[in-house]
Write a protein that holds these residues in place. Structure first.
Motif: not given
Length: 174
Positions: A150-174
């Motif tokens: 039941s523990i979700s893994p921590y995943i953070s995405v900061t860049r896809v190709d040249r696109e800068t992102l701020s997405w994380s599994t700890t913040d569902p709204s991101s």
């Protein structure tokens, strides 16, 4: 005493036969008996299914009443076993809903549900159910194994190709 000691060995060598019955007779009789078969089918486990991976630490356990029902003695209650230990005992076959300290049990149309009020640990667990008749005859279900993750893994995405992102599994709204 000496004379009687000499006489006893003589009796031991030549015992006289003594009949317990002077006119023995023999009789024969035929006796038949039928022993009723008190065994019955076990409950059928429904959920969690075999080798299920669950994302909750409080799963709902479901099983169905044995079929066909025992004919000699009606069903009385069930014991719920988790990880080899009795967790809930004497769950009535006539139960509709009952709230207990560690679980809630309910039943409808021959399907029983047990909801835990305490968390299971992460990892492998087993469960089974034993049905009992009014005469104390029992029938145990298979033992099923399942996995709690039941523990979700921590995943953070900061860049896809040249696109800068701020997405994380700890913040569902991101």
């Amino acid at each position: 005493i000496f004379v009687s000691l000499l006489f006893i060995p003589h009796l031991m060598r030549d015992p006289s036969p003594v009949l317990a019955v002077t006119n023995p007779q023999s009789f024969t009789a035929t006796i038949s008996a039928t022993v009723p078969d008190l065994s019955f089918n076990p409950p059928t486990l429904l959920t969690p299914v075999i080798n299920a991976t669950l994302n909750t630490t409080r799963p709902v356990f479901s099983w169905s009443r044995p079929g066909p029902l025992p004919t000699i003695s009606p069903l009385s209650y069930y014991n719920f076993i988790i990880d080899g230990a009795v967790f809930a005992t004497s769950i009535s076959d006539s139960l509709t809903t009952q709230d207990y300290y560690f679980y809630t049990a309910s039943a409808s149309a021959g399907i029983f549900n047990l909801l835990l009020k305490t968390d299971l640990t992460q990892g492998y667990h087993t469960w089974s159910v034993i049905a009992f008749t009014e005469n104390g005859i029992s029938s145990a279900s298979e033992t099923r194994r399942f996995y709690v993750d039941s523990i979700s893994p921590y995943i953070s995405v900061t860049r896809v190709d040249r696109e800068t992102l701020s997405w994380s599994t700890t913040d569902p709204s991101s």
